[in-house]
Design an enzyme around this catalytic site. Structure first.
Site, PDB file in Angstrom:
ATOM      1  N   LYS A 268       1.886   3.644   0.894  1.00 45.02           N
ATOM      2  CA  LYS A 268       0.543   4.000   1.355  1.00 45.02           C
ATOM      3  C   LYS A 268       0.628   4.671   2.723  1.00 45.02           C
ATOM      4  CE  LYS A 268      -2.211   0.661  -1.161  1.00 45.02           C
ATOM      5  NZ  LYS A 268      -2.891   1.666  -1.985  1.00 45.02           N
ATOM      6  N   GLU A 340       0.150  -1.074  -8.978  1.00 43.07           N
ATOM      7  CA  GLU A 340       0.828  -2.332  -9.283  1.00 43.07           C
ATOM      8  C   GLU A 340      -0.111  -3.411  -9.808  1.00 43.07           C
ATOM      9  OE1 GLU A 340      -0.418  -1.645  -6.418  1.00 43.07           O
ATOM     10  OE2 GLU A 340      -1.436  -3.528  -5.994  1.00 43.07           O
ATOM     11  N   ARG A 342      -2.547  -3.301 -11.954  1.00 49.31           N
ATOM     12  CA  ARG A 342      -2.697  -3.275 -13.419  1.00 49.31           C
ATOM     13  C   ARG A 342      -1.462  -3.845 -14.101  1.00 49.31           C
ATOM     14  NH1 ARG A 342      -3.531   3.140 -13.264  1.00 49.31           N
ATOM     15  NH2 ARG A 342      -4.469   2.504 -11.302  1.00 49.31           N
TER      16      ARG A 342
HETATM   17  N1  BES Z   1      -4.851  -1.925  -4.036  1.00 47.96           N
HETATM   18  C1  BES Z   1      -5.001  -0.575  -4.380  1.00 47.96           C
HETATM   19  C2  BES Z   1      -6.452  -0.144  -4.543  1.00 47.96           C
HETATM   20  C3  BES Z   1      -7.295  -0.201  -3.303  1.00 47.96           C
HETATM   21  C4  BES Z   1      -7.406   0.915  -2.498  1.00 47.96           C
HETATM   22  C5  BES Z   1      -7.997  -1.338  -2.988  1.00 47.96           C
HETATM   23  C6  BES Z   1      -8.204   0.856  -1.369  1.00 47.96           C
HETATM   24  C7  BES Z   1      -8.789  -1.377  -1.860  1.00 47.96           C
HETATM   25  C8  BES Z   1      -8.886  -0.288  -1.062  1.00 47.96           C
HETATM   26  C9  BES Z   1      -4.274  -0.279  -5.698  1.00 47.96           C
HETATM   27  O1  BES Z   1      -3.152  -1.038  -5.952  1.00 47.96           O
HETATM   28  C10 BES Z   1      -3.849   1.144  -5.632  1.00 47.96           C
HETATM   29  O2  BES Z   1      -3.078   1.461  -4.777  1.00 47.96           O
HETATM   30  N2  BES Z   1      -4.360   1.992  -6.526  1.00 47.96           N
HETATM   31  C11 BES Z   1      -4.041   3.374  -6.527  1.00 47.96           C
HETATM   32  C12 BES Z   1      -3.898   3.830  -7.948  1.00 47.96           C
HETATM   33  C13 BES Z   1      -3.313   5.211  -8.073  1.00 47.96           C
HETATM   34  C14 BES Z   1      -1.846   5.181  -7.724  1.00 47.96           C
HETATM   35  C15 BES Z   1      -3.514   5.692  -9.484  1.00 47.96           C
HETATM   36  C16 BES Z   1      -5.184   4.122  -5.837  1.00 47.96           C
HETATM   37  O3  BES Z   1      -6.333   3.737  -6.012  1.00 47.96           O
HETATM   38  O4  BES Z   1      -4.902   5.053  -5.104  1.00 47.96           O
HETATM   39 ZN    ZN Z   2      -3.145  -2.943  -5.067  1.00 44.46          ZN
HETATM   40 ZN    ZN Z   3      -1.381  -0.266  -5.023  1.00 42.08          ZN
END
Ligand code: BES
Ligand code: ZN
Ligand code: ZN
Length: 492
Positions: A268, A340, A342
């Site tokens: 991230k 992760e 899912r």
């Molecule tokens: N934990 C995140 C989603 C999230 C983002 C929660 C911001 C709260 C605030 C999740 O694991 C994630 O990183 N999802 C990705 C999915 C993508 C790689 C398809 C996302 O939302 O960017």
């Molecule tokens: Zn996450």
């Molecule tokens: Zn994530």
């Protein structure tokens, strides 16, 4: 906060809250105080709009020196949401003045709003954990006020029952807020398990915690994959509430418990990564709900399941393009290590349905996608599922509790898009992965749902942790979902 009742006031009481409708005159209180309120209205110091507050200092024998006028809006518009917001607002206003208790004047119009009033008071009383040195290092309590006191000439039983219920639910929400606000070095896998243990004990529920060793033995490949960059182990926690006389098949609640989400090798960006301790809001919600079922005397068989791990970067961590075998036997190509949630949910959903193939519904909660947040913001969770009745019923609970949830679609083509050319499934779409990514995450989960399972998924990424809180919330963790699911369990 404890509930109390008072028949008469004294100068020792430092305040009295007078809930006032915009369009109604006060009754039951001395004429000269009514006159004071009327003149505040005339001077436009106070109009009675909902959540408006105004403090009057009075010198009236036998009365507290501070009268806190609390607007409730027009009587025809009054409802649970207005009651909750208004009382939370006045509690937030009085809290810094060290009042100790909250004392308010009861009138019959409030009679059926006890639960919402007490929820507002408990939620407004939340107190963020402090790790600052120098202050007296007492044990953190998420609420500070001692008593919630209603002033009336006699006890009102149904109102009291509502207030007590609201206080209980409010403390459940505050517990969830505490979990979600905890930094991940403090709330690690072992600490989460401790909380699960105390929830099970307090609520007289059965507890089972699968450790990493057992998870490996069972070949839960998706949980193992997410966990393999971590040195903190992983757990699959199950809490079972089965009171005597519970009817029907179990309702299973599954919550994403990523204690910190770095994104893994799909790391991230710096901006926002610091909030990723909140990626267990789904699991916290499940613990919060389970902690309340016994006290609320909910006569349903309910099972709470939370996979718990961190998602880290390490020599052992999964890499983009790796292929793993999930607990269901389906293989998954991990095209993005940041998708992760899912993965761990897939194994937890399989576990739930293997263990309880006959169930009434499976509902999962997860801070799953940034895309859901972009689409619906911080006021609605994304609501997905395969059964219209279940979706409608969750939507109704959402409306009754003012915890927004909005239906989003899973197109058949999105379901197809999650099929891979090398493995059975891929964890993100290829080529068009940015499009409808909240729906595709839901579509991925749907691949792990049996045809005859009624299933719903709430994506709470936006609602579980906020920067611009509602009147009864605070910045950061909201404890979203506890009130919604309790309402659902009471009405389904
Ligand atoms: N934990 C995140 C989603 C999230 C983002 C929660 C911001 C709260 C605030 C999740 O694991 C994630 O990183 N999802 C990705 C999915 C993508 C790689 C398809 C996302 O939302 O960017
Ligand atoms: Zn996450
Ligand atoms: Zn994530």
């Amino acid at each position: 906060m404890q509930l109390k009742f008072k028949k008469s006031l004294s100068n020792k009481d430092n305040h009295l809250i007078l809930p006032i409708f915009e369009d109604k005159k006060q009754s039951k209180i001395p004429e000269n105080i009514i006159a004071l309120i009327e003149s505040s209205k005339k001077n436009e110091d106070f109009s009675g709009k909902s959540s408006e507050t105004h403090i009057l200092t009075i010198n009236e024998p036998g009365w507290p020196s501070k009268l806190v006028l609390l607007g409730l809006g027009k009587s025809k518009d009054f409802n649970n949401a207005v009651a909750r917001e208004s009382f939370a607002t006045v509690v937030k206003k009085l809290k810094p003045q060290n009042v100790g208790n909250i004392i308010f004047n009861y009138t019959s119009e409030l009679g059926s709003y006890g639960q919402a009033i007490a929820e507002g008071c408990a939620l407004g009383d939340y107190h963020l954990g402090s790790y600052q040195t120098g202050k007296s290092e007492k044990k953190h309590k998420s609420s500070e006020l001692k008593n919630l006191i209603y002033f009336n000439d006699k006890k009102v039983k149904t109102f009291e029952a509502g207030l007590n219920k609201g206080l209980l639910i409010g403390s459940g929400v505050n517990f969830v807020r505490d979990l979600v606000n905890s930094p991940s070095n403090i709330l690690d896998v072992a600490e989460f398990a401790k909380h699960a243990r105390s929830v099970a004990k307090k609520s007289k529920s059965k507890l089972k915690i699968l450790t990493l060793k057992e998870i490996k033995k069972l070949k839960m490949g998706a949980i193992i994959a997410v966990n393999q960059g971590s040195n903190d182990g992983a757990n699959l926690v199950t809490i079972e509430h089965k009171p005597r006389g519970a009817k029907g098949d179990p309702i299973i609640l599954v919550g994403k418990g990523v204690l910190f989400d770095t994104g893994g090798y799909n790391l991230k960006p710096s901006n926002g990564i610091d909030t990723m301790h909140m990626d267990m809001a789904g699991a916290a919600l499940v613990l919060g709900v389970m902690s309340l079922l016994n006290d609320l005397d909910i006569k349903k068989h309910v099972i709470g399941i939370t996979p718990v791990t961190t998602n880290m970067v390490d020599a052992n961590a999964i890499k983009p393009n790796d292929i793993i075998t999930s607990y269901s036997g389906k293989t998954i190509q991990i095209l993005n290590t940041d998708a992760e949630g899912r993965l761990i949910l897939a194994d937890a959903l399989t576990y739930a349905q293997k263990k309880w193939p006959k169930n009434e519904a499976v509902i999962n909660f997860a801070t799953l996608t940034g895309a859901c947040m972009v689409a619906l913001g911080d006021r609605y969770a994304g609501l997905f599922g395969n059964d219209q009745k279940l979706i409608d019923s969750l939507k109704s609970s959402s409306e009754r509790t003012d915890e927004g949830a909005w239906p989003l679609p899973i197109h058949d083509d999105y379901f197809e898009a999650m099929k891979d050319d090398m493995a059975d499934l891929r964890n993100i779409d290829r080529g068009t992965s940015k499009l409808a990514s909240a729906s595709k995450a839901a579509a991925f989960l749907k691949h792990f749902i049996e045809d005859d399972t009624k299933w719903a998924h709430l994506d709470i990424a936006g609602t579980g942790f906020v920067n611009r809180p509602k009147k009864y919330d605070y910045q950061y963790a909201t404890g979203y979902g506890v009130r919604l699911i309790i309402d659902f369990l009471e009405n389904c």
